[in-house]
Scaffold this motif. Sequence first.
Motif, short mmCIF file in Angstrom:
data_model
loop_
_atom_site.label_atom_id
_atom_site.label_comp_id
_atom_site.label_asym_id
_atom_site.label_seq_id
_atom_site.Cartn_x
_atom_site.Cartn_y
_atom_site.Cartn_z
N LEU A 137 -7.01 9.51 16.24
CA LEU A 137 -8.34 9.02 15.90
C LEU A 137 -9.12 10.10 15.16
O LEU A 137 -9.81 9.83 14.17
CB LEU A 137 -9.06 8.62 17.19
N HIS A 182 -6.59 16.66 -0.79
CA HIS A 182 -6.92 15.23 -0.79
C HIS A 182 -7.40 14.83 -2.19
O HIS A 182 -6.90 13.87 -2.79
CB HIS A 182 -8.02 14.98 0.24
N ARG A 206 -16.01 5.93 18.59
CA ARG A 206 -14.86 5.05 18.39
C ARG A 206 -14.04 4.93 19.66
O ARG A 206 -13.53 3.86 19.97
CB ARG A 206 -13.97 5.58 17.25
N GLN A 261 0.86 -1.19 0.00
CA GLN A 261 0.00 0.00 0.00
C GLN A 261 0.89 1.23 0.00
O GLN A 261 1.58 1.53 0.96
CB GLN A 261 -0.90 -0.03 1.24
N PHE A 301 -1.47 3.95 12.74
CA PHE A 301 -2.86 3.65 13.06
C PHE A 301 -3.64 3.29 11.81
O PHE A 301 -4.39 2.33 11.77
CB PHE A 301 -3.50 4.86 13.76
N LYS A 302 -3.44 4.07 10.78
CA LYS A 302 -4.20 3.86 9.55
C LYS A 302 -3.90 2.51 8.92
O LYS A 302 -4.76 1.91 8.29
CB LYS A 302 -3.85 4.95 8.54
N ASP A 330 -7.79 10.41 11.68
CA ASP A 330 -8.17 9.25 10.89
C ASP A 330 -9.64 9.34 10.48
O ASP A 330 -10.00 9.11 9.33
CB ASP A 330 -7.93 7.99 11.73
N ARG A 370 -13.74 12.36 4.69
CA ARG A 370 -13.48 13.10 3.46
C ARG A 370 -13.53 12.15 2.27
O ARG A 370 -14.11 12.47 1.24
CB ARG A 370 -12.10 13.74 3.57
N THR A 371 -12.93 11.00 2.44
CA THR A 371 -12.94 10.03 1.35
C THR A 371 -14.38 9.64 1.01
O THR A 371 -14.76 9.62 -0.15
CB THR A 371 -12.17 8.76 1.76
N ARG A 378 -1.78 6.30 -12.79
CA ARG A 378 -2.23 4.93 -13.05
C ARG A 378 -2.78 4.80 -14.45
O ARG A 378 -2.49 3.82 -15.16
CB ARG A 378 -3.31 4.54 -12.03
N ASP A 433 -12.34 1.97 6.11
CA ASP A 433 -12.55 1.38 7.43
C ASP A 433 -14.05 1.13 7.57
O ASP A 433 -14.85 2.06 7.58
CB ASP A 433 -12.04 2.34 8.51
N SER A 457 -0.06 8.46 13.19
CA SER A 457 -1.26 8.38 12.36
C SER A 457 -1.11 7.30 11.31
O SER A 457 -2.05 6.55 11.04
CB SER A 457 -1.48 9.71 11.65
N ASP A 484 -10.22 11.90 7.82
CA ASP A 484 -9.75 11.42 6.53
C ASP A 484 -10.76 10.51 5.87
O ASP A 484 -11.07 10.65 4.70
CB ASP A 484 -8.45 10.64 6.75
N HIS A 485 -11.26 9.59 6.66
CA HIS A 485 -12.24 8.67 6.11
C HIS A 485 -13.49 9.40 5.68
O HIS A 485 -14.04 9.15 4.61
CB HIS A 485 -12.57 7.58 7.14
N THR A 517 -4.26 2.45 -3.00
CA THR A 517 -5.50 1.72 -2.84
C THR A 517 -6.25 2.46 -1.75
O THR A 517 -5.70 2.68 -0.68
CB THR A 517 -5.24 0.28 -2.40
N THR A 518 -7.48 2.87 -2.04
CA THR A 518 -8.21 3.67 -1.08
C THR A 518 -8.52 2.84 0.17
O THR A 518 -9.11 1.78 0.07
CB THR A 518 -9.51 4.19 -1.71
N LEU A 519 -8.09 3.37 1.29
CA LEU A 519 -8.35 2.67 2.55
C LEU A 519 -9.79 2.89 2.96
O LEU A 519 -10.27 4.02 2.95
CB LEU A 519 -7.45 3.23 3.65
#
Lengths: 1105, 526
Positions: B221, A1022, B205, A787, A824-825, B224, B230-231, A1033, B185, A821, B227-228, B181-183
Motif C-alpha cells: 500500500l 519514474h 487507506r 496495460q 495490487f496496482k 502504491d 509521484r504521478t 509512442r 486511482d 505490488s 507511486d500515485h 496508460t497512466t494508472l
Amino acid sequence: MPGKLKVKIVAGRHLPVMDRASDLTDAFVEVKFGNTTFKTDVYLKSLNPQWNSEWFKFEVDDEDLQDEPLQITVLDHDTYSANDAIGKVYIDIDPLLYSEAATVISGWFPIYDTIHGIRGEINVVVKVDLFNDLNRFRQSSCGVKFFCTTSIPKCYRAVIIHGFVEELVVNEDPEYQWIDRIRTPRASNEARQRLISLMSGELQRKIGLKVLEMRGNAVVGYLQCFDLEGESGLVVRAIGTACTLDKLSSPAAFLPACNSPSKEMKEIPFNEDPNPNTHSSGPSTPLKNQTYSFSPSKSYSRQSSSSDTDLSLTPKTAPYPQGPRIYLCPSSPSLSCGSLHLKKSCLLLSESSLTPHHSSLVSPVLRKSVSFSEELFLAASGMGSGSAGKEGGPFKALLRQQTQSALEQREFPFFTLTAFPPGFLVHVGGVVSARSVKLLDRIHNPDEPETRDAWWAEIRQEIKSHAKALGCHAVVGYSESTSICEEVCILSASGTAAVLNPRFLQDGTVEGCLEQRLEENLSTRCGFCHIPYDELNMPFPAHLTYCYNCRKQKVPDVLFTTIDLPTDATVIGKGCLIQARLCRLKKKAQAEANATAISNLLPFMEYEVHTQLMNKLKLKGMNALFGLRIQITVGENMLMGLASATGVYLAALPTPGGIQIAGKTPNDGSYEQHISHMQKKINDTIAKNKELYEINPPEISEEIIGSPIPEPRQRSRLLRSQSESSDEVTELDLSHGKKDAFVLEIDDTDAMEDVHSLLTDVPPPSGFYSCNTEIMPGINNWTSEIQMFTSVRVIRLSSLNLTNQALNKNFNDLCENLLKSLYFKLRSMIPCCLCHVNFTVSLPEDELIQVTVTAVAITFDKNQALQTTKTPVEKSLQRASTDNEELLQFPLELCSDSLHSHPFPPVKEHLESASSNSGIPAAQRDRCSSWIELIKLKAQTIRRGSIKTTVTVEKASPVGDGNFRNRSAPPCANSTVGVVKMTPLSFIPGAKITKYLGIINMFFIRETTSLREEGGVSGFLHAFIAEVFAMVRAHVAALGGNAVVSYIMKQCVFMENPNKNQAQCLINVSGDAVVFVRESDLEVVSSQQPTTNCQSSCTEGEVTT
Amino acid sequence: MRRMDKGVSSKSPRKSGHTPFLRRRDLVQSPVKPPKFRIQVKLRRSRRGQRRWEKSQEEVRGEVAGTVETKGGTPFELLQTAAGRQDAGAWDSPSRPEEALLLRVVLPLSSLAAPAPSPPPLAVSRKWSYAGSGCRERNLGTPGSGLEAARPARAVLPPARAAAAPGVAMTSELDIFVGNTTLIDEDVYRLWLDGYSVTDAVALRVRSGILEQTGATAAVLQSDTMDHYRTFHMLERLLHAPPKLLHQLIFQIPPSRQALLIERYYAFDEAFVREVLGKKLSKGTKKDLDDISTKTGITLKSCRRQFDNFKRVFKVVEEMRGSLVDNIQQHFLLSDRLARDYAAIVFFANNRFETGKKKLQYLSFGDFAFCAELMIQNWTLGAVDSQMDDMDMDLDKEFLQDLKELKVLVADKDLLDLHKSLVCTALRGKLGVFSEMEANFKNLSRGLVNVAAKLTHNKDVRDLFVDLVEKFVEPCRSDHWPLSDVRFFLNQYSASVHSLDGFRHQALWDRYMGTLRGCLLRLYHD
C-alpha cells in the motif's frame, strides 16, 4: 545509390522559457543529417513557434540513410552569447526505406534533452525519395524488413526460413575518451546517443546485407543488445532469423525490393570484410561442418567449391544434393556432459583453456561467419567434428535426415523465433545453454572486432554441440546475453534443441514427400514432446514413458524449453509463472582471480537454480516449462541467478510425482514429526495448486500406457542431472542413494531453507494469472483491454551480516513483493493475466540489487473461459485436417468475397464520417491520403480490383478511429494525441494487425545534477521511463501507427550519487510499430458475413501466436 | 557514474589503470632501464563520500614508486611483497604481459593516514519529497511555493523505511511503476488533493479496509501510494494549464480520466471558498491560509492548491475579451457548473465584495455565486457591449454613475409617497405582513435606493452585500416576512415604478432592480 531525404519543420509547442526577462523563447531549428546542416529562421518571442520551413533536402547515399539518424536540434537564439540548446530529436528514417512500411514520418516529437528531459514538442515531416539501386558493389541493404517479433509477423507468410544471422560492431565509448574530461555532460551524453544510433544503424545494414545474400527479405526475431564494457569499449551486437516473407494479402510472392542477389554474391563478402587480414586472423583451424555446400551461391564464390559462410546456405537444392554429404551422428558417444535440461557452464578464461571434454568436439572458431578463407577451410574440413559423421543416402532420405543435412550445412542452425508456423517444429529436445566468463580488454581496432566475435562463436559452437548431443540438429528460441561487472564479463547463450521440418527451410516450391505429410498429421498434437534422441543411446539418463496422447512414441517426464507453447499443444488447466531465485556471495577480487571465482561458482548456481525450478514445478503439479530464461548477473561481491518460466501441464507428458521429504538424522522422534508435518504441508500445497490451476488430467491406468522404463536410480538422477562431469554425477548419486523420485533431503539448514522457500511463494490473488510467455496457456478469450508497464525496484542490503541465506531471502522477498505490488496496482483489471513477465536483475553497486520488470496485463472474459475449455483440442483437430497455409489465407479471401455482395455503402459512410469530422488534424489527414495513394499504387500491381483496395482503406484509418473514440468524451474533445498501445506481445488482443511500419530501436541517456529537486531517485527514474514511453509512442504515431508490439526494454542502467545530487540512467528499448484495427471495427465491414467460419478462423489467427 | 565524477581531480584508479599500453611501449623503447613500477591504489571503488578521501590518496600514489599487491598490511609491507613477487616473475601472465607490470592494490582504509570521513549512512533512502522544490517550481514561475510545500513531506520518512521490510536487512532505495496508460486511482487522487501526506494517506487507506479486500500488505500500500503521489506530482504541472494535459505526450491518459483529473483538481471546498471569497488574491491573503486551514480543518496544502487555482484562473481570464464563463471553460476545460463557480469567484475577487462579515456568515457560496451571475449578466460592461476588455469582470462604471439618478425616488417626497401608495394598493390583502410592510416601506425603499446611489464609490461597492443585508434582509427578517411575501413585495415594488409619471429612468431602474430583486430573493433566508 542515392536517396533524397526531405525534411520540413512545421511548428513547435510548449517550449520551455529560455529568456527569463520576457518569459519567452526565440527558437530556431537545426536539421542535420550526415555532415549537412540546415537551419530554420528564428521565430521570435514565442513558446509555440510556427516555422513552417521549406523542404530541406539532403542528397545522400543509401548507406548513410541506413546508418545515420536524422538529427533535429531546437535552439534558443541569443544575440550576444552562444545559442542555448533546448533539446534534440533523433529520427531513425529506416522505416521509410522499404516500400511496404511508412511513406512519410509526420507528427509531433518530444524535444528531448539529456539533462532536462522532455521540453516541448516539435512537428516534423520527413520523406525519402529512394532511387532503385542495382549496383552490385553496394554496401547498403535497403528493403530488408526487420521485426523484433519472435514469430512470423501476423500479416505475413513465411516462404522460407533461412536461418541465423548475427553481427557485431564495436567502438570506443565516448564517455571514456579523453575529451570527456573537458566537455559538458550534455555533450558527452549526446555523443554517446548519437554513436549508438549510428552503430545500430550500421549493424542493421550489415545484417541486412547478410540477409540479402541468403536471398531473404526480412529478419524476424531481431534482438539487438549493447554491452557497455566501460573502458574496453562499446559493443553493439545483434542476432536474428533471416526469412523470406510473403505478404499474406498479395497473391504473388514479394521479393526483396532490390534483389539481384546472385550477382552481388560474388563481391559482397569481399567488400564486407573491411580488412583483408582477417584470413590470417584465425590462427587455428576453423571448424567445418561439411565439405560441400549445396547452395547455388556456392558457384559464385570465387575460387573453390567450399564455403561455410552461414549466409550462403540457402539450401535450395538440398533434397537433390550434388555432392557427398557429411552429417553428424545425432548422439555422439563421447558426449557425456549433456542432459535434458542442459546446464552447461563452460569456463573459458583468457581465451585459452577450453574444458577438456569440449575440445574433442569443438575446436575454437575464431572467425566471423561472414568472412571467408577458402583454402584454409578445405584443409580444415577433414578434421573437426566431421569425423563423427557418416555419409547419408542422398536420395530417399527420411525426413529427419533430410532436415538434418540441410541444417548441418549451416555453421549455426539457430533460430531466434519462439513461435513457429504449425508443423515447423517436429520434436523438442530440451534446453541447451552455455556460459563463458571472459576478461575484458581494450578493443584495439574497432574495425576488427574479432575477439568478441570469437567469443560468441565459441559459445554458439558449444550450443550447437549440445543440441547435437540431444539428437537435435537445430536450436530454436535462441538468445544471447551478457552481464558485465568491472573487467569481467559473463557471456550466456541459451536455446531449445529441436528437430525441425525441412519444408520451411527450403523454398516453398519444394514439396515434401507424402510420408512427411502423414507423419506430420499423426504427430501434430503431441509430436513435439516426443524425444528426438535415441532411446537406447540416450545422452543422459532420463525417465521415459510412452506418450500419453498417442501412446506410440516415447516422451520424457518433464520438458524444459525456451520457446512459447506451440499452438497445437494440448494443455490441461492453466499455466503459471515459475521463478527460481538465487544469490551467492563471492569474494571481491580483481581481474583473473575474480573471473576464476565466478567460474567456480557458476556450475553450482546453475545447479541450484535448476533444482529450484524443478521443485517448484512439481509443487505446482505441472510437467513442462516454456519460455525459460535464466539470467545470471555478476556483481562485485555476489552472483545472482534468476530463472523465469511458465509452467504448464502437457497432456502428452506423464503426471508429475509428488515431492517427498526425507530426513537424514535417524530416529529422532520430534524431527520425524517435523518432517512429516512438512510433508503434509507440501502435499496440501500441491493439491491446492492443482485445484487453482485447474489441472485435472484424465486418469489413465499404468497398464495401458505400458511400463515405464526407468529404475529408481535413474529417476533420482534426473533431478540432479545438471552436473557436468560424470564424477559429480556419481557423487550426487551416492548422497541420494536409493531414494524415491523427488526427494528433498533435509540434512542441513540449507535444505531446510529450500523447503521453506518453496512454501513461501504466494500464489497470485484470485482473478490473476501470470506467465512469461506470450499468452497464458488455458486462457483464450482475451478482451481488448491491455496495460503495459515497467516497474523498477532497487533495494539496499545492509552489508553487516550478509550470508547466502539472508541474501536469498532478501532477493526472494524483493521479487515477491514486486509481484504483489503489481497485483495490487492492477486489481481494477481483474480478471486478468500478466503476460510476458520479464524480470531483469542487475547489481549496480556493492549492496544494491535492481530488479526491472516489464509485462502486460490483459483482461479476459471469465464467463467464456468456462465454456471454451474444450477448444484447444478442437482447434488442433481442425488444424491437423487442413493445410495450414490455406487456413491462414482462407479468411482473407472470404472477406473480400463477401464484399461483392455489400461492396460500398458501409465503407463509404465510414470514410465520409471520418473526413467530415472537422477535428482531424491536418497532418493526420495528410497521412490518410498518403495511405490511400500508396494503396492505390498497390492495387495496380496487385491486379485484384477495387474491392480489395477498399478493404485496405478501411483498415488504414484506425488512427482516425481511435481519435473518434477520444473525441466522444465531452470536455477534452479537441485532443490531438492519438492513443498508442504498447505491448511486449506480438499481437494485440481483439485486434488485427494490418501493417508493420518498421522497427523501433531507441537509446536514451538521462542525467541530472539536481536529483533531490526532481524527486530523488524514484522521481527521476519514474519521469524518465514515462518520457521514454512518450518518445516511443510519438515515433510510432508519426509513422502512422497506433501500437508497438514485441516491445522490450533491453537495458535499464541506473547509477546514482546522492551525495553529489547526481544520477544517470541509460535505457534501450525496441519494438515493432504496427497499425491495428479492432476486430469489432472489422466486423462493420464484413458485418453480414454469413459464414462463421471466417470469423472463427480470424479470431484463431489472432489468439495463436 | 564514472563521468559524473568528472571535475574532481582524482580519477578512479581503474581509469589510470589503463595506461599500461604506454608503459609497455616505454619499456620497449628503453630496454636498459629496469621496469619502473608505480603504486596503484585501488580503492574499494569510489562512491559517494569516499570521493574526498580518495583525493587525498592520490597524493600518496604520486610519491611511492613501486607497485604493490596485497590484501592487507601496511603500505611498506605491501610494497615489499609486491616487489618480491615482481622479481620472482610470479605475476607474469603469458596472456597479458602488460598485467605483469601493473599490480592492483587493495589498501585497507586504516593503513593510510588520510582522514577518512565516515562512510555514507546506509539508509540514505528516500531523500525526496512530493512537494519538490527549487528547480521545477522555478520553471513554473511560481517561486516560493515549493520550499514551503516541502515541509509536510518530511514526515514521510520514518514509516517509509519501517514499511520496507521490518526485520529484514534491506531498504528500498527506489520503487517505481510506470504504465503505458497512466494508472489513476481515484481514491488516492482525492487523498492527494486533500493534502494528506503519504503516511496519512496510507493510514486512511488502511482504515478503509482495502487490505482485507485485496489481501495486500501495508508495504504494498505504501509503495502504491507513493507511486500515485509521484504521478500526481508530475501531473500537477500540466494541470495548471489543462489544455497542456490534452496535448502532452508524456502521460497517456484516456480522455474521460483527463476530464476527471481536471475537474477534481479545480474543485474546491465550500468552507474554504467562503473564507477567501471577495478577498484580493494576493500574497497577503496567501499568508493567512494557515489560519484558514486551522479554522476550516482543511489541510494547508489543499488550501494552497485551491487558492492557487483561484489565482491562476483569475490571472488568465483577467484581461480577456468575451464571456467570462466561456473563457474559463476554454482555458481550463472545466465543466459548465464549475466554470460558472469560478466566474463568480473571479468576479468577487475583482470587485472585492465583502463577504466575511459576521452578518453575512449565514450565506452560502451558492448564494453569492447566484448573485454574481446575475450581476455579470446585467451590471457589467459585457452586458451592454460585448467587445470590451474586462467586460465581465468590472461593473459598468457609467451605469453606476447613472444610478445616482434613482435617488429622486426617495429624495422627492411626493414620488416616495406615490410609490408607497401604489405598492400598498396592489398588495393589500395579498400580504401576510402587510402592516409591517406599510410601516417599513419608506425605510426599505430608502435603503434600496441609497444602496444604488452609493455605488459610485468603490468602498460602497465592496459593501454591497453588507448593505443589502442590513438595509433589507434583516429588517424583513425581524418582522418575519415569509419568502413569498418578500417576492410579492419586490415584484410590486419594482413594477410600480413604471406607473410613476414623474420618473424618467425606467430603463435604469429595471437594470438595477431586476438584478437586485433576484439577489435579494436569494439572500433572503436564515
